[in-house]
Design an enzyme around this catalytic site. Structure first.
Site, short mmCIF file in Angstrom:
data_model
loop_
_atom_site.label_atom_id
_atom_site.label_comp_id
_atom_site.label_asym_id
_atom_site.label_seq_id
_atom_site.Cartn_x
_atom_site.Cartn_y
_atom_site.Cartn_z
N LYS A 244 0.68 -1.11 -0.06
CA LYS A 244 0.05 -0.03 0.00
C LYS A 244 1.02 1.29 -0.09
CE LYS A 244 -3.09 -2.79 2.40
NZ LYS A 244 -4.55 -2.73 3.06
N HIS B 146 -8.55 -3.79 -6.22
CA HIS B 146 -8.45 -3.97 -4.66
C HIS B 146 -9.52 -3.25 -4.16
CE1 HIS B 146 -6.80 -3.32 -0.77
NE2 HIS B 146 -5.98 -4.40 -0.90
N GLU C 67 -9.55 -1.41 -1.87
CA GLU C 67 -9.45 0.29 -1.14
C GLU C 67 -9.68 1.13 -2.69
OE1 GLU C 67 -5.67 -0.50 0.64
OE2 GLU C 67 -6.63 -1.50 2.03
N GLU D 280 -10.74 -11.47 -1.28
CA GLU D 280 -10.46 -10.47 -0.13
C GLU D 280 -11.62 -9.98 0.53
OE1 GLU D 280 -5.85 -9.21 -0.18
OE2 GLU D 280 -7.17 -7.51 -1.09
N GLY E 246 -7.08 -5.55 7.03
CA GLY E 246 -6.62 -4.41 7.85
C GLY E 246 -7.23 -4.47 9.14
C1 PEP Z 1 -4.75 -6.27 1.29
O1 PEP Z 1 -4.49 -5.01 1.41
O2 PEP Z 1 -4.61 -6.88 0.19
C2 PEP Z 1 -4.83 -6.98 2.57
C3 PEP Z 1 -5.10 -8.17 2.48
O3 PEP Z 1 -4.32 -6.29 3.98
P1 PEP Z 1 -4.20 -6.90 5.24
O4 PEP Z 1 -3.34 -8.30 5.11
O5 PEP Z 1 -3.58 -5.96 6.14
O6 PEP Z 1 -5.55 -7.36 5.77
#
Ligand code: PEP
Length: 252
Positions: free
Chosen positions: A10, A94, A96, A166, A172
């Site tokens: 990130k 992603h 985000e 995800e 996070g």
């Molecule tokens: C990501 O940002 O793709 C992610 C999985 O973050 P984290 O491992 O911090 O949850």
């Protein structure tokens, strides 16, 4: 099935920090034979750390790109710029990007098409928000995101892609999908690939899990059916914890 561990840094690490991390990681990974490792640092570190990755098992990826080739898009970066920084892969969709920067399925699709057209391998992220899971819409969300991303892709193009499941609520947050939740989502995704293409393409599609993966939950998750590796955020920022996760996947 090949195993993959990818790091998404990130907006973390300047050039010096990126270099020091990568230098140590490459030395830590001398005994890694089966696992593909991908580092996705900020744009500014890409070319610089690529010098360290020339001979090792680690590939370089970016965290995003624009779908146009060039032009008046202040602050954006093109796929060919990434390629000229020695990138082989790019994370697209992603959560985000979807939810903080409001990228739609349509925008993400344009990026996927452009990445494939210029020879970058997309790591395509899908996953539901907590309210969608609570409303039992997880499958529908994943299916919609998958369909938008893979529409019209040939078998050859699809075989260049990696999918990352995800769940947004696990990114996070310290919350992780249970092996059952992850397995259900991954098996749904594999079935979507099978329906659109065939069993062979589906069985060879790497489907990574991402969402608070740490050294202390990696073993249980990597032993879960249909999980072929991880996309790691927070725990990829420390070379010790990232190396530990890679070792767990390697020893599976
Ligand atoms: C990501 O940002 O793709 C992610 C999985 O973050 P984290 O491992 O911090 O949850």
């Amino acid at each position: 099935m090949r195993k993959i561990v990818a790091a998404n840094w990130k907006m973390n690490k300047d050039i010096k920090e990126s270099f020091e991390f990568t230098d140590t990681l490459v030395k830590n990974l001398l005994n890694i034979k089966q696992t593909e490792v991908i580092l996705c640092p900020p744009y500014t570190s890409l070319f610089y750390i690529s010098e360290l990755l020339k001979t090792g098992p680690v590939a370089l990826g970016a965290q995003n790109m624009h779908f146009e080739k060039s032009g008046a898009f202040t602050g954006e970066i093109s796929g060919s710029m990434l390629k000229s920084s020695n990138c082989e892969l790019v994370i697209l969709g992603h959560s985000e990007r979807r939810h903080v920067f409001n990228e739609s399925d349509k925008t993400i699709k344009k990026k996927i098409d452009e990445a494939l057209a210029i020879g970058l391998k997309p790591i395509i992220c899908v996953g539901e928000k907590i309210e969608e899971r609570k409303a039992e819409k997880t499958s529908q969300v994943i299916e919609n995101q998958y369909n938008a991303a893979f529409a019209g892709l040939t078998e050859e193009q699809t075989s260049k892609c990696i999918i990352a499941y995800e769940p947004v609520w696990a990114i996070g947050t310290g919350l992780t999908a249970t092996p059952e939740q992850a397995s259900e989502a991954h098996s749904l995704i594999r079935n979507l690939v099978k329906q659109q293409y065939n069993e062979n393409i589906a069985n060879n599609m790497p489907i990574l899990y991402g969402g608070s993966v740490k050294a202390n939950n990696a073993e249980e998750l990597i032993n879960t059916k249909h999980i072929d590796g991880f996309l790691v955020g927070g725990a990829s920022l420390k070379v010790e914890s990232f190396t530990e996760i890679i070792q767990i996947v390697e020893n599976k």
